[in-house]
Motif scaffolding. Structure first.
Motif, PDB file in Angstrom:
ATOM      1  N   SER A 253     -10.954 -24.214 -50.248  1.00 50.53           N
ATOM      2  CA  SER A 253     -12.307 -23.853 -50.665  1.00 50.53           C
ATOM      3  C   SER A 253     -12.817 -22.631 -49.912  1.00 50.53           C
ATOM      4  O   SER A 253     -13.409 -21.717 -50.507  1.00 50.53           O
ATOM      5  N   ASP A 254     -12.587 -22.594 -48.606  1.00 56.58           N
ATOM      6  CA  ASP A 254     -13.070 -21.473 -47.795  1.00 56.58           C
ATOM      7  C   ASP A 254     -12.339 -20.167 -48.109  1.00 56.58           C
ATOM      8  O   ASP A 254     -12.871 -19.080 -47.841  1.00 56.58           O
ATOM      9  N   SER A 255     -11.136 -20.280 -48.671  1.00 60.11           N
ATOM     10  CA  SER A 255     -10.312 -19.085 -48.875  1.00 60.11           C
ATOM     11  C   SER A 255     -10.270 -18.611 -50.325  1.00 60.11           C
ATOM     12  O   SER A 255      -9.612 -17.599 -50.613  1.00 60.11           O
ATOM     13  N   ARG A 256     -10.939 -19.308 -51.227  1.00 60.16           N
ATOM     14  CA  ARG A 256     -10.802 -18.948 -52.643  1.00 60.16           C
ATOM     15  C   ARG A 256     -11.322 -17.550 -52.959  1.00 60.16           C
ATOM     16  O   ARG A 256     -10.874 -16.915 -53.908  1.00 60.16           O
ATOM     17  N   GLN A 257     -12.280 -17.051 -52.171  1.00 52.53           N
ATOM     18  CA  GLN A 257     -12.806 -15.713 -52.431  1.00 52.53           C
ATOM     19  C   GLN A 257     -11.887 -14.619 -51.902  1.00 52.53           C
ATOM     20  O   GLN A 257     -12.126 -13.435 -52.148  1.00 52.53           O
ATOM     21  N   PHE A 258     -10.828 -15.030 -51.163  1.00 56.16           N
ATOM     22  CA  PHE A 258      -9.895 -14.044 -50.602  1.00 56.16           C
ATOM     23  C   PHE A 258      -8.519 -14.132 -51.255  1.00 56.16           C
ATOM     24  O   PHE A 258      -7.536 -13.666 -50.669  1.00 56.16           O
ATOM     25  N   ILE A 259      -8.439 -14.720 -52.445  1.00 54.36           N
ATOM     26  CA  ILE A 259      -7.140 -14.935 -53.086  1.00 54.36           C
ATOM     27  C   ILE A 259      -6.407 -13.617 -53.307  1.00 54.36           C
ATOM     28  O   ILE A 259      -5.193 -13.516 -53.052  1.00 54.36           O
ATOM     29  N   GLN A 260      -7.098 -12.599 -53.767  1.00 59.68           N
ATOM     30  CA  GLN A 260      -6.444 -11.319 -54.027  1.00 59.68           C
ATOM     31  C   GLN A 260      -6.229 -10.511 -52.747  1.00 59.68           C
ATOM     32  O   GLN A 260      -5.197  -9.862 -52.576  1.00 59.68           O
ATOM     33  N   LYS A 261      -7.193 -10.571 -51.836  1.00 57.20           N
ATOM     34  CA  LYS A 261      -7.102  -9.773 -50.618  1.00 57.20           C
ATOM     35  C   LYS A 261      -6.157 -10.394 -49.600  1.00 57.20           C
ATOM     36  O   LYS A 261      -5.405  -9.681 -48.917  1.00 57.20           O
ATOM     37  N   ALA A 262      -6.188 -11.714 -49.484  1.00 59.82           N
ATOM     38  CA  ALA A 262      -5.359 -12.414 -48.490  1.00 59.82           C
ATOM     39  C   ALA A 262      -4.807 -13.694 -49.111  1.00 59.82           C
ATOM     40  O   ALA A 262      -5.285 -14.793 -48.818  1.00 59.82           O
ATOM     41  N   PRO A 263      -3.821 -13.576 -50.001  1.00 58.72           N
ATOM     42  CA  PRO A 263      -3.315 -14.769 -50.719  1.00 58.72           C
ATOM     43  C   PRO A 263      -2.706 -15.822 -49.808  1.00 58.72           C
ATOM     44  O   PRO A 263      -2.640 -16.999 -50.187  1.00 58.72           O
ATOM     45  N   TRP A 264      -2.240 -15.425 -48.617  1.00 55.92           N
ATOM     46  CA  TRP A 264      -1.625 -16.406 -47.726  1.00 55.92           C
ATOM     47  C   TRP A 264      -2.613 -17.471 -47.265  1.00 55.92           C
ATOM     48  O   TRP A 264      -2.213 -18.570 -46.908  1.00 55.92           O
ATOM     49  N   THR A 265      -3.908 -17.174 -47.291  1.00 55.67           N
ATOM     50  CA  THR A 265      -4.906 -18.156 -46.874  1.00 55.67           C
ATOM     51  C   THR A 265      -4.988 -19.327 -47.852  1.00 55.67           C
ATOM     52  O   THR A 265      -5.489 -20.394 -47.502  1.00 55.67           O
ATOM     53  N   VAL A 266      -4.495 -19.106 -49.072  1.00 52.89           N
ATOM     54  CA  VAL A 266      -4.497 -20.161 -50.089  1.00 52.89           C
ATOM     55  C   VAL A 266      -3.107 -20.761 -50.259  1.00 52.89           C
ATOM     56  O   VAL A 266      -2.963 -21.970 -50.483  1.00 52.89           O
ATOM     57  N   VAL A 267      -2.084 -19.930 -50.132  1.00 52.52           N
ATOM     58  CA  VAL A 267      -0.718 -20.363 -50.425  1.00 52.52           C
ATOM     59  C   VAL A 267      -0.267 -21.474 -49.487  1.00 52.52           C
ATOM     60  O   VAL A 267       0.233 -22.525 -49.931  1.00 52.52           O
ATOM     61  N   PHE A 268      -0.440 -21.286 -48.184  1.00 60.83           N
ATOM     62  CA  PHE A 268       0.124 -22.247 -47.231  1.00 60.83           C
ATOM     63  C   PHE A 268      -0.568 -23.614 -47.268  1.00 60.83           C
ATOM     64  O   PHE A 268       0.118 -24.641 -47.273  1.00 60.83           O
ATOM     65  N   PRO A 269      -1.897 -23.706 -47.318  1.00 58.05           N
ATOM     66  CA  PRO A 269      -2.506 -25.034 -47.492  1.00 58.05           C
ATOM     67  C   PRO A 269      -2.142 -25.671 -48.830  1.00 58.05           C
ATOM     68  O   PRO A 269      -1.896 -26.883 -48.907  1.00 58.05           O
ATOM     69  N   GLY A 270      -2.090 -24.841 -49.890  1.00 55.86           N
ATOM     70  CA  GLY A 270      -1.731 -25.379 -51.203  1.00 55.86           C
ATOM     71  C   GLY A 270      -0.316 -25.914 -51.252  1.00 55.86           C
ATOM     72  O   GLY A 270      -0.060 -26.990 -51.807  1.00 55.86           O
ATOM     73  N   VAL A 271       0.627 -25.173 -50.664  1.00 56.80           N
ATOM     74  CA  VAL A 271       2.022 -25.630 -50.627  1.00 56.80           C
ATOM     75  C   VAL A 271       2.143 -26.909 -49.795  1.00 56.80           C
ATOM     76  O   VAL A 271       2.925 -27.812 -50.130  1.00 56.80           O
TER      77      VAL A 271
END
Length: 297
Positions: A253-271
């Motif tokens: 939730s905290d990283s959804r606004q950075f998906i394009q700029k910093a995709p790793w903030t979403v990838v690792f928790p999601g994986v």
């Protein structure tokens, strides 16, 4: 009288291993590759959760604003978030939270659901009517919406999220146990136990409950995966773990606004969520294949 001589060098026949249902199940389980893979994944995440303080390179609450949204590197293996916190550390500690919520919410659901299901199935009549109507009411709502409503009443927190997940899943185990008890209570050994004067509580704990464990174990294993997803959903909505707790759903939730700029903030928790849920699903399917007689050749 003839003497009997014993040859000390004669081979002594090896004692055969006594077969048993649980031993046979373990043998069949080891042959199920997908179940073994699922168990390996779960054990890996449990170990990670236990030793997180020992292997984490940083404090999960430590903020370094100068290093915010840094890409993965030798210093920060998973990169950093928008507050400069080390993502690798937060993912490690997130395993603790997700597994804690998954295990204990399912334990609560299993205990409450099993107790209500046994009462409804064994005693029937008005007890069955009241408990079944309670289950129908809870099942009338989508589980995630009911969990959101409960957390909204109790207040956003990780503990209240655990309570809500446990409550919404009670009917799943209750109806499963109720159906199993209905099929067991008319068996001959239950009738014989009643005929010799065995009390109801002893029948329930000595005969009914042990013979109802198989579906509970299978559903409970699959239920942990569901509970982890529901906890992540509540965290994503801001109703679960509160800052600065490193819960995987909250991290998404905290990283959804950075998906394009910093995709790793979403990838690792999601994986991490995906692998944990996959592990429990594979293990649950394997246990079902091993423990359910209808699945055996």
């Amino acid at each position: 009288m003839a003497e009997i001589t014993v040859n000390p060098n004669a081979a002594v026949p090896a004692m055969e291993e006594v077969p048993g249902p649980w031993r046979d199940a373990w043998r069949a389980f080891r042959k199920n590759k997908t179940a073994v893979i699922g168990l390996s994944i779960i054990i890996l995440f449990i170990i990670i959760a236990l030793i997180a303080p020992l292997i984490a390179p940083f404090d999960y609450k430590e903020q370094q604003l100068m290093d915010r949204l840094k890409a993965p590197s030798s210093t920060h293996w998973f990169g950093t978030d928008d507050l400069g916190r080390d993502l690798f550390t937060r993912v490690l500690y997130g395993a603790r939270i997700s597994l804690w919520v998954g295990f204990f919410s399912v334990i609560g659901s299993v205990v409450a659901g099993t107790a209500l299901g046994i009462l409804a199935g064994y005693f029937g009549k008005w007890a069955d009517m009241l408990i079944s109507r309670l289950f129908d009411i809870l099942l009338a709502f989508p589980s995630i919406l009911l969990a959101i409503a409960i957390v909204a009443i109790l207040g956003p927190s990780l503990q209240n999220a655990l309570y809500s997940i446990a409550i919404v899943n009670i009917p799943t185990y209750g109806r499963l146990v109720r159906a199993k008890v209905f099929s067991l209570k008319n068996e001959e050994y239950i009738t014989s136990a009643k005929a010799i004067g065995m009390k109801n509580m002893r029948i329930l704990f000595s005969h009914i409950l042990p013979n109802s464990l198989t579906p509970i174990i299978v559903q409970g294993t699959l239920g942990i995966a569901t509970a982890i997803i529901e906890a992540a959903a509540l965290g994503f909505l801001g109703l679960g773990a509160q800052p600065p707790e490193p819960e995987w759903g909250k991290m998404l939730s905290d990283s959804r606004q950075f998906i394009q700029k910093a995709p790793w903030t979403v990838v690792f928790p999601g994986v991490s969520i995906m692998l944990t849920v996959l592990g429990f699903n594979l293990l649950g399917d394997g246990l079902r294949d091993v423990l359910d007689p209808r699945m055996k050749n």
